[in-house]
Motif scaffolding. Structure first.
Motif, PDB file in Angstrom:
ATOM      1  N   THR A  87       0.826  -1.212   0.000  1.00 51.02           N
ATOM      2  CA  THR A  87       0.000   0.000   0.000  1.00 51.02           C
ATOM      3  C   THR A  87       0.860   1.263   0.000  1.00 51.02           C
ATOM      4  OG1 THR A  87      -0.189  -0.049   2.420  1.00 51.02           O
ATOM      5  CG2 THR A  87      -1.940  -1.115   1.176  1.00 51.02           C
ATOM      6  N   ILE A  88       2.106   1.172   0.450  1.00 51.63           N
ATOM      7  CA  ILE A  88       2.968   2.363   0.467  1.00 51.63           C
ATOM      8  C   ILE A  88       3.173   2.879  -0.957  1.00 51.63           C
ATOM      9  CG2 ILE A  88       5.299   3.232   0.962  1.00 51.63           C
ATOM     10  CD1 ILE A  88       5.360   1.397   3.393  1.00 51.63           C
ATOM     11  N   ASN A  89       3.585   1.983  -1.859  1.00 50.97           N
ATOM     12  CA  ASN A  89       3.815   2.427  -3.235  1.00 50.97           C
ATOM     13  C   ASN A  89       2.526   2.873  -3.932  1.00 50.97           C
ATOM     14  OD1 ASN A  89       6.619   2.305  -3.384  1.00 50.97           O
ATOM     15  ND2 ASN A  89       6.562   0.068  -3.687  1.00 50.97           N
ATOM     16  N   GLN A  90       1.423   2.265  -3.504  1.00 45.99           N
ATOM     17  CA  GLN A  90       0.117   2.668  -4.038  1.00 45.99           C
ATOM     18  C   GLN A  90      -0.197   4.133  -3.660  1.00 45.99           C
ATOM     19  OE1 GLN A  90      -2.919  -0.139  -2.784  1.00 45.99           O
ATOM     20  NE2 GLN A  90      -4.482   1.417  -3.178  1.00 45.99           N
ATOM     21  N   VAL A  91       0.098   4.484  -2.381  1.00 49.64           N
ATOM     22  CA  VAL A  91      -0.158   5.869  -1.954  1.00 49.64           C
ATOM     23  C   VAL A  91       0.792   6.832  -2.668  1.00 49.64           C
ATOM     24  CG1 VAL A  91      -0.243   7.473   0.003  1.00 49.64           C
ATOM     25  CG2 VAL A  91      -1.038   5.112   0.298  1.00 49.64           C
ATOM     26  N   PHE A  92       2.041   6.417  -2.872  1.00 47.57           N
ATOM     27  CA  PHE A  92       2.973   7.265  -3.633  1.00 47.57           C
ATOM     28  C   PHE A  92       2.401   7.531  -5.027  1.00 47.57           C
ATOM     29  CE2 PHE A  92       6.907   5.877  -1.046  1.00 47.57           C
ATOM     30  CZ  PHE A  92       6.924   7.080  -0.364  1.00 47.57           C
ATOM     31  N   LYS A  93       1.819   6.499  -5.632  1.00 49.73           N
ATOM     32  CA  LYS A  93       1.334   6.627  -6.998  1.00 49.73           C
ATOM     33  C   LYS A  93       0.041   7.429  -7.073  1.00 49.73           C
ATOM     34  CE  LYS A  93       0.125   3.005  -9.455  1.00 49.73           C
ATOM     35  NZ  LYS A  93       0.261   1.575  -9.882  1.00 49.73           N
ATOM     36  N   GLU A  94      -0.904   7.084  -6.193  1.00 52.57           N
ATOM     37  CA  GLU A  94      -2.239   7.682  -6.323  1.00 52.57           C
ATOM     38  C   GLU A  94      -2.400   8.957  -5.495  1.00 52.57           C
ATOM     39  OE1 GLU A  94      -5.223   4.699  -5.889  1.00 52.57           O
ATOM     40  OE2 GLU A  94      -4.144   3.271  -7.175  1.00 52.57           O
ATOM     41  N   LYS A  95      -1.497   9.139  -4.517  1.00 54.19           N
ATOM     42  CA  LYS A  95      -1.473  10.383  -3.712  1.00 54.19           C
ATOM     43  C   LYS A  95      -2.798  10.653  -3.001  1.00 54.19           C
ATOM     44  CE  LYS A  95       1.626  12.435  -7.216  1.00 54.19           C
ATOM     45  NZ  LYS A  95       2.234  11.105  -7.358  1.00 54.19           N
ATOM     46  N   ILE A  96      -3.422   9.589  -2.517  1.00 58.32           N
ATOM     47  CA  ILE A  96      -4.700   9.751  -1.820  1.00 58.32           C
ATOM     48  C   ILE A  96      -4.496   9.501  -0.327  1.00 58.32           C
ATOM     49  CG2 ILE A  96      -7.096   8.925  -1.639  1.00 58.32           C
ATOM     50  CD1 ILE A  96      -6.818   8.070  -4.608  1.00 58.32           C
ATOM     51  N   ARG A  97      -4.655  10.564   0.458  1.00 58.74           N
ATOM     52  CA  ARG A  97      -4.393  10.516   1.895  1.00 58.74           C
ATOM     53  C   ARG A  97      -5.125   9.384   2.599  1.00 58.74           C
ATOM     54  NH1 ARG A  97      -3.725   9.128   5.962  1.00 58.74           N
ATOM     55  NH2 ARG A  97      -3.928  10.092   8.020  1.00 58.74           N
ATOM     56  N   THR A  98      -6.387   9.182   2.233  1.00 59.15           N
ATOM     57  CA  THR A  98      -7.202   8.199   2.959  1.00 59.15           C
ATOM     58  C   THR A  98      -6.730   6.763   2.729  1.00 59.15           C
ATOM     59  OG1 THR A  98      -8.733   8.283   1.110  1.00 59.15           O
ATOM     60  CG2 THR A  98      -9.285   9.606   3.061  1.00 59.15           C
ATOM     61  N   GLN A  99      -5.851   6.546   1.756  1.00 61.22           N
ATOM     62  CA  GLN A  99      -5.332   5.189   1.546  1.00 61.22           C
ATOM     63  C   GLN A  99      -4.135   4.892   2.439  1.00 61.22           C
ATOM     64  OE1 GLN A  99      -4.595   4.655  -2.614  1.00 61.22           O
ATOM     65  NE2 GLN A  99      -6.773   4.692  -3.137  1.00 61.22           N
ATOM     66  N   ALA A 100      -3.588   5.937   3.097  1.00 56.71           N
ATOM     67  CA  ALA A 100      -2.448   5.724   4.009  1.00 56.71           C
ATOM     68  C   ALA A 100      -2.980   5.427   5.420  1.00 56.71           C
ATOM     69  CB  ALA A 100      -1.553   6.957   4.013  1.00 56.71           C
TER      70      ALA A 100
END
Lengths: 246, 246
Positions: free
Chosen positions: A216-229
């Motif tokens: 999920t870390i790389n996913q948040v880097f890619k999508e830049k969506i706060r609620t996914q962190a």
């Protein structure tokens, strides 16, 4: 005008954070400016290396201010520590070049975040660590830390709204030290966005406890969506240890 | 009746000390007894290994109490830590032999005293160390510690009036650890008289700073006159670390 650099330690427990608000009473900046005004007779504005949140502590916050006063730096140190509340301590006062700017010229910052990782709480560290009773997997946390290191767009790991300013930052190292039930995470980087360490820390804990996948870390880097962190962990476990300048 | 042993950690800052006074509100013993009464419906008196002064802290105070209640020890631990103020933490609850007595059966105690030895104060350790800005000579302090070790009549190093009870105690070790500006003195002995560690500590500091001759220690042992020993240092630098039993 002389330019004076302060190195400041504070226990953030009783304060609304670094940054002066309308009323100066409950902020670190406000407290220091009030005493400086008494000392110099001037209206002084100090420039911090950056804000710290309500409840966050510092061992080595740095600030600077301009003054026409002729006090020796040693006298300033004595005066400040005599009249400041005892949970704010000036560790060093130095006269620096007039162009020195505590915020613009900072090249690196070190923060620590403390976790009290035990079912049984602590009587002593409770104002200085986050009580997290779940079992943590060190290897998974180490792996997660590695993914944060380097140059990334951290927008998704911050509480910032979309902004025109760059949200790219470089993290040099994240290290983990354990002493009994107390775990210290030390973050070194060229700068940190609003709430960035507290959100990275929440994400690392969720990975360590098995509630979240490392991917999920790389996913948040890619999508830049706060609620996914991960969650934003509380401010009182966070210390600004050091600010470095060239 | 079951006999229950508690191991207790507390931040003594807000309390009048261990020992319950008329009003139970401001003592550690009183706080714990109040919660135990709520839990068991019994009027419970707990026996501590010894008193600690107002402001003194503990990492490992030990106490015991008798109860007819059938709560599992794990349940007791949860209940106590849920309802006690957060600066008192029960670390362990054990069922022990009926004859176990926290005070009479203690064979050794370990205390630490912390000195903040720097001209510049500390924002963090101020409630947990004594700020002593004078320069200290480690070798002289080591020598002084050696003179305290062994079996002596410590009456002159206590705040006791002359008493029929024995004032002879044996100190096993006193060790000194330094970490930055923080110096930790660890005292291990079979027991300590009222204010004994705080007066030994004051004496050691006066020797370390050059205000007192080492020879005065043996003089106080011989003449047993309190006023010839050093100052009583403040309670807030003192921690009861551990109580040992056979």
């Amino acid at each position: 005008m002389r330019n004076i650099k302060l190195t400041i330690e504070y226990d953030g427990k009783r304060y609304l954070g670094w940054q002066r608000l309308g009323d100066t009473e409950k902020t670190i900046q406000g407290k220091i400016e009030t005493i400086l005004a008494q000392m110099t007779g001037e209206k002084i504005e100090i420039i911090g290396s950056g804000r710290t949140d309500a409840g966050t502590h510092a061992r080595g916050q740095v600030a600077n201010f301009k003054t026409a006063s002729t006090f020796e730096t040693e006298k300033m140190l004595d005066f400040l520590n005599r009249y400041l509340p005892r949970d704010i301590v000036i560790k060093q006062v130095e006269e620096v070049a007039e162009r020195f700017h505590a915020r613009y010229h900072a090249t690196s910052k070190t923060y620590s975040y403390y976790i009290w990782n035990d079912v049984i709480p602590t009587a002593f560290h409770r104002a200085y660590s986050f009580h997290y009773p779940k079992r943590l997997d060190s290897e998974k946390m180490n792996e997660a830390c590695q993914l944060f290191i380097g140059k990334h767009d951290f927008l998704g790991f911050s509480s910032l709204k979309k902004t025109k300013k760059s949200t790219v930052r470089t993290i040099e190292t994240i290290s983990i030290q354990k002493e009994g039930s107390l775990i210290r995470f030390t973050y070194v980087g060229d700068g940190f966005l609003y709430n960035m360490i507290r959100i990275m820390m929440g994400t690392i804990l969720e990975i360590g406890s098995g509630e979240r996948e490392i991917a999920t870390i790389n996913q948040v880097f890619k999508e830049k969506i706060r609620t996914q962190a991960g969650e934003t962990v509380p401010a009182h476990g966070l210390f600004l240890d050091e600010v470095s300048y060239k």
